[in-house]
Design a protein around this motif. Structure first.
Motif, short mmCIF file in Angstrom:
data_model
loop_
_atom_site.label_atom_id
_atom_site.label_comp_id
_atom_site.label_asym_id
_atom_site.label_seq_id
_atom_site.Cartn_x
_atom_site.Cartn_y
_atom_site.Cartn_z
N GLU A 40 6.13 -1.00 -3.37
CA GLU A 40 5.98 -0.48 -1.93
C GLU A 40 4.63 -0.95 -1.49
OE1 GLU A 40 5.80 3.63 0.69
OE2 GLU A 40 6.12 3.69 -1.44
N ILE A 41 4.58 -1.77 -0.37
CA ILE A 41 3.27 -2.00 0.33
C ILE A 41 2.73 -0.80 0.91
CG2 ILE A 41 2.22 -3.74 2.14
CD1 ILE A 41 4.20 -5.60 1.49
N ILE A 42 1.68 -0.24 0.54
CA ILE A 42 1.01 1.03 1.40
C ILE A 42 0.42 0.68 2.81
CG2 ILE A 42 -0.38 3.01 0.98
CD1 ILE A 42 2.02 3.12 -0.87
N ARG A 43 -0.24 -0.40 2.71
CA ARG A 43 -1.03 -0.99 3.77
C ARG A 43 -1.22 -2.31 3.59
NH1 ARG A 43 -5.80 -1.53 6.69
NH2 ARG A 43 -5.67 -1.05 8.94
N ALA A 44 -1.17 -3.10 4.77
CA ALA A 44 -1.80 -4.59 4.55
C ALA A 44 -2.75 -4.57 5.89
CB ALA A 44 -0.65 -5.59 4.72
N GLY A 45 -3.97 -4.44 5.42
CA GLY A 45 -4.85 -4.77 6.71
C GLY A 45 -5.38 -6.09 6.94
N LYS A 46 -6.62 -6.40 7.53
CA LYS A 46 -7.04 -7.48 7.98
C LYS A 46 -7.59 -8.16 6.79
CE LYS A 46 -10.58 -9.81 10.89
NZ LYS A 46 -11.44 -9.57 12.04
N ASN A 47 -8.24 -7.35 5.86
CA ASN A 47 -8.81 -8.16 4.39
C ASN A 47 -8.19 -7.50 3.38
OD1 ASN A 47 -11.23 -9.88 5.84
ND2 ASN A 47 -11.57 -7.64 6.60
N VAL A 48 -7.67 -6.40 3.38
CA VAL A 48 -7.47 -5.58 1.88
C VAL A 48 -5.85 -5.23 2.24
CG1 VAL A 48 -7.74 -3.49 0.58
CG2 VAL A 48 -9.69 -4.69 1.74
N SER A 49 -5.16 -5.16 1.06
CA SER A 49 -3.65 -4.81 0.92
C SER A 49 -3.81 -3.71 -0.09
CB SER A 49 -2.94 -5.97 0.57
OG SER A 49 -2.80 -6.82 1.61
N GLN A 50 -2.93 -2.59 -0.14
CA GLN A 50 -2.83 -1.62 -0.96
C GLN A 50 -1.58 -1.76 -1.18
OE1 GLN A 50 -5.28 0.04 -2.37
NE2 GLN A 50 -6.91 -0.06 -0.93
N VAL A 51 -0.91 -1.94 -2.84
CA VAL A 51 0.38 -2.10 -3.17
C VAL A 51 0.54 -1.03 -4.34
CG1 VAL A 51 2.04 -3.73 -3.89
CG2 VAL A 51 0.37 -4.21 -2.49
N SER A 95 1.39 2.60 -10.42
CA SER A 95 0.08 2.05 -10.27
C SER A 95 -0.18 1.72 -9.00
CB SER A 95 0.28 0.53 -11.03
OG SER A 95 0.18 0.80 -12.59
N GLN A 96 -1.42 1.69 -8.65
CA GLN A 96 -1.90 1.27 -7.31
C GLN A 96 -2.73 0.08 -7.20
OE1 GLN A 96 -1.73 3.85 -4.12
NE2 GLN A 96 -3.60 3.12 -3.18
N PHE A 97 -2.57 -0.90 -6.59
CA PHE A 97 -3.25 -2.22 -6.79
C PHE A 97 -4.07 -2.37 -5.18
CE2 PHE A 97 0.28 -2.70 -9.50
CZ PHE A 97 -0.33 -2.84 -10.68
N CYS A 98 -5.57 -2.79 -5.51
CA CYS A 98 -6.09 -3.04 -4.36
C CYS A 98 -6.44 -4.62 -4.36
CB CYS A 98 -7.43 -2.36 -4.17
SG CYS A 98 -8.57 -2.44 -2.97
N PHE A 99 -6.06 -5.25 -3.43
CA PHE A 99 -6.27 -6.51 -3.34
C PHE A 99 -7.02 -6.87 -2.03
CE2 PHE A 99 -1.88 -6.17 -5.22
CZ PHE A 99 -2.17 -7.26 -6.36
N GLY A 100 -8.13 -7.73 -2.17
CA GLY A 100 -8.85 -7.91 -1.03
C GLY A 100 -9.45 -9.38 -1.03
#
Length: 267
Positions: free
Chosen positions: A78-89, A103-108
């Motif tokens: 599930e994509i929790i939020r996809a912002g301008k610079n950071v995605s929380q999945v 698991s929650q992953f922070c991509f930036g």
């Protein structure tokens, strides 16, 4: 199956939670699948949901219940939020209708910044020539350890009544992966036994409850054949739980990750 096979399988479950995954018994840790592999599979399933420019910055993994080997499970993403610079999945391993691992992953993605603080911490451990750690003892040594080479340099072997509560050493895959992705790094960092088990004189079960892993960028390209240095210390232990902090270096003594775990010990 080796680590490459499982990562490839998990990466192809994108857009569906109906593709079952079955992990063989030789990747087991007691009654559950080795936690590092579980977390690596959830990451592999989540990564295709974000742009390649967004690097993994942190992972928080909770081992909710046993994820059994030799039994099918699915991964939901599930994509929790996809912002301008950071995605929380967020990714979940589901078996028999029960959530077993979350698991929650922070991509930036990188940005221009005037702030730069360099890390100068080194492991100060010479590279090993070969692995040397825990012998394969039936019903005592976890089966998954056969997939790794661990070179122990300081601290104690589990269940030997040591006073120390730290472990220093080197690690790498026994069968060299084709490439070394972040999924492979996740998969190997959890290979070491809980630090406090060396303080016990008799075997007792232990399991990670929660795991936070932070990736340090930028770093050099990683060679699949390389060793990685690992130093972990126990910050506190009481009431059946231990809290540990670890640093991981590449073969050039550059920090690539920071790891923190809460471990339950059933002694």
């Amino acid at each position: 199956m080796n680590i490459d096979d499982y990562i490839s399988l998990a990466a192809n479950v994108i857009n569906t939670s109906d593709t079952p995954i079955i992990v063989e018994k030789d990747w087991s840790q007691g009654r559950t699948i080795y936690g590092g592999l579980s977390a690596a599979l959830l990451y592999a399933a989540a990564k295709p949901y974000v742009d390649n420019e967004r690097l993994l910055r942190s992972m928080t993994c909770n081992f909710v219940g046993p994820l059994l080997s030799q039994q099918a499970f699915t991964i939901s993403v599930e994509i929790i939020r996809a912002g301008k610079n950071v995605s929380q999945v967020q990714a979940r391993a589901i078996q028999d209708g029960k959530i077993c691992v979350v698991s929650q992953f922070c991509f930036g993605q990188s940005r221009e910044s005037k702030i730069e603080v360099l890390n100068h911490e080194v492991s100060n451990m010479p590279l090993p020539k070969k692995g040397k750690f825990i012998p394969q003892i039936p019903k005592v040594t976890p089966k998954f350890l056969k997939h790794f080479e661990l070179a122990f340099t300081d601290g104690g072997v589990p269940f030997t009544g040591q006073k120390a509560s730290h472990i220093h050493g080197w690690m790498r895959y026994k069968t060299t992966p084709k490439t070394l992705s972040d999924a492979h790094i996740i998969g190997i960092i959890d290979a070491w036994p809980p630090t406090v088990l060396q303080m016990l004189r008799w075997p007792a079960p232990a399991s990670t409850v929660s795991w936070n892993l932070e990736f340090i960028h930028p770093h050099r390209p990683l060679n699949p054949e390389d060793w990685f240095a690992y130093k972990v210390n126990t910050r506190q232990a009481a009431g059946g739980y231990a809290h540990t902090e670890a640093t991981i270096w590449d073969s050039h003594d550059e920090v690539i990750a920071l790891s923190r775990q809460t471990v339950a010990v059933f002694d």
